[in-house]
Design an enzyme around this catalytic site. Structure first.
Site, PDB file in Angstrom:
ATOM      1  N   TYR A 186       5.781  42.918  16.429  1.00  0.00           N
ATOM      2  CA  TYR A 186       5.849  42.734  17.888  1.00  0.00           C
ATOM      3  C   TYR A 186       6.342  44.013  18.543  1.00  0.00           C
ATOM      4  O   TYR A 186       7.069  44.802  17.944  1.00  0.00           O
ATOM      5  CB  TYR A 186       6.753  41.546  18.244  1.00  0.00           C
ATOM      6  N   ARG A 242       7.970  46.726  16.031  1.00  0.00           N
ATOM      7  CA  ARG A 242       8.760  46.471  14.823  1.00  0.00           C
ATOM      8  C   ARG A 242       7.835  46.132  13.658  1.00  0.00           C
ATOM      9  O   ARG A 242       6.889  45.362  13.810  1.00  0.00           O
ATOM     10  CB  ARG A 242       9.703  45.258  15.030  1.00  0.00           C
ATOM     11  N   HIS A 251       9.200  41.605   9.597  1.00  0.00           N
ATOM     12  CA  HIS A 251      10.493  41.480   8.913  1.00  0.00           C
ATOM     13  C   HIS A 251      11.042  40.068   9.019  1.00  0.00           C
ATOM     14  O   HIS A 251      10.697  39.320   9.934  1.00  0.00           O
ATOM     15  CB  HIS A 251      11.523  42.477   9.492  1.00  0.00           C
ATOM     16  N   HIS A 258      14.898  38.247   9.028  1.00  0.00           N
ATOM     17  CA  HIS A 258      16.344  38.495   9.095  1.00  0.00           C
ATOM     18  C   HIS A 258      17.061  37.654   8.041  1.00  0.00           C
ATOM     19  O   HIS A 258      16.755  36.464   7.888  1.00  0.00           O
ATOM     20  CB  HIS A 258      16.887  38.117  10.475  1.00  0.00           C
TER      21      HIS A 258
END
Lengths: 172, 229
Positions: free
Chosen positions: B139, B149, B152, B154
């Site tokens: 995004y 980014r 990923h 978290h």
């Protein structure tokens, strides 16, 4: 083995890390209930409205908090978010020990690694006498780690991430 | 350099390429604590804290979420390579379109009503964890022009002791956005950076249904072990 590096929590952690009653810290034993409130600001003095605080402390008896069971949050451990205005609120019990204190970890967008610090719920001379604080015992910055009593069982502690009056943070 | 110098594994607080660090990084010297000061027992999360299904992010809607289904497995280890067992692992992520189920995410990509992107589990006696999810999308963000980014997930790990507490991000192998991502590149050591990248583990997937990825996490060493373990 080599450690995995830290990365920022980012701005979108809230739903993922929110715990039911994360701001109401419980213990196995009775103790004086207290409320700790405060506000986190950045280097421009603006509120940090997207931070997460975690707290860890001794029990009212001054021991490692006893284990919980069922679906309960761990005793002695708190997790809260700051509001848009940078404020936070934690209900807990007065920690035991010679210099009652709560260990704090702060996570936020823009923090690639958590900040660690500690708030004393005691007079400044008690914080000064704590061996953990020996390196700053004579520093005027020590006062950034001491909460202000604002009423019966009510404490106020503000955090400045950067600049004048910057809170003391720990190397780790 | 002597043996008291901590290795530079973590990013610095001030990393100008990641703009949000500019006003949030401390400028004063950090306080060096007496050795072992943070190596005290940490919180003990009871087993009932995690419910069945909390580690499967794909089963909480009326139907399956959109995207590439994946199984994510790995181990939680300490610096000596020992498994960290019965320890809480929490994850959160964007959906397959690169949108978080979060009121603050205004990215013009669709929300998926069948995907909230939140999971939690405990490691088992071997320190292993397992999640079922979908691969998150990339995004855009406003850090710099054309900033996107890399994909990923978290991760939040409590470990056994405050000294082991870690929040990190897991990336995917071969993602071309890694090269331009300031969050990933804030880690100074390239070898340490690569430890945040998962690897393809086809056999950990589900035949014909889900791709498998593997991601081990290594926390700091701690002498503290929870009581009773």
């Amino acid at each position: 083995m080599d450690r995995t590096p830290s990365q920022t929590i980012g701005p979108f952690f809230h739903e993922g890390l929110r715990w039911r009653d994360g701001g109401k810290v419980a213990f196995a034993e009775e103790g004086k209930r207290i409320v700790l409130t405060g506000r986190i600001v950045d280097g421009a003095g603006d509120p940090v409205g997207d931070a997460m605080l975690e707290t860890w402390q001794q029990s009212p008896r001054g021991t490692v908090p006893a284990a919980t069971s069922g679906a309960k949050n761990p005793h002695g451990f708190g997790r809260v978010e700051t509001s848009k205005d940078g404020t936070f609120r934690i209900e807990t019990s007065m920690p035991g020990g010679a210099a009652p204190c709560i260990d704090i970890a702060i996570f936020a967008r823009g923090l690639l690694k958590a900040l660690r610090t500690r708030v004393y719920l005691a007079a400044q001379d008690k914080a000064r006498a704590d061996p953990m604080m020996s390196a700053i015992a004579s520093s005027p910055r020590l006062k950034t780690l001491v909460a202000t009593a604002t009423g019966d069982g009510e404490f106020r502690w503000d955090v400045r991430l950067q600049g004048e009056g910057e809170t003391v943070f720990f190397a780790f | 350099m002597n043996d008291m110098t901590p290795p530079t594994i973590d990013p610095p607080y001030l990393y100008p390429g990641y703009r949000s660090t500019l006003l949030r990084s401390p400028k004063e010297k950090l306080l060096e604590l007496p050795r072992g000061a943070l190596d005290v027992p940490g919180p003990l999360v009871p087993k009932g804290f995690v419910r069945d299904g909390d580690n499967d992010l794909t089963i909480h809607g009326k139907s399956a979420p959109l995207g590439e289904k994946m199984v994510l497995v790995g181990r939680l280890l300490d610096a000596d390579g020992r498994p960290i067992r019965d320890s809480l692992v929490e994850i959160w992520q964007a959906n397959a379109s690169g949108r978080y189920h979060h009121p603050g995410d205004t990215h013009d990509a669709p929300l998926d009503p069948n995907f909230h992107g939140i999971g939690r589990t405990f490691t088992n006696a071997q320190g292993e964890y397992r999640f079922v999810t979908v691969k998150p999308g990339s995004y855009p963000w406003r850090n710099h022009p054309f900033a996107w980014r890399p994909q990923h997930i978290h991760f939040s790990l409590l470990g056994n002791a405050p000294v082991q507490r870690l929040v990190t991000q897991m990336y995917f192998p071969g993602d071309p956005l890694l090269d331009i991502d300031p969050v990933y590149n804030s880690v100074p050591d390239p070898a340490a950076r690569k430890r945040m990248i998962s690897s393809l583990a086809l056999e950990s997937g589900i035949e014909g249904i889900a791709l498998g990825y593997h991601f081990d996490i290594v926390l700091a060493g701690a002498k503290s072990t929870p009581l009773g373990i």
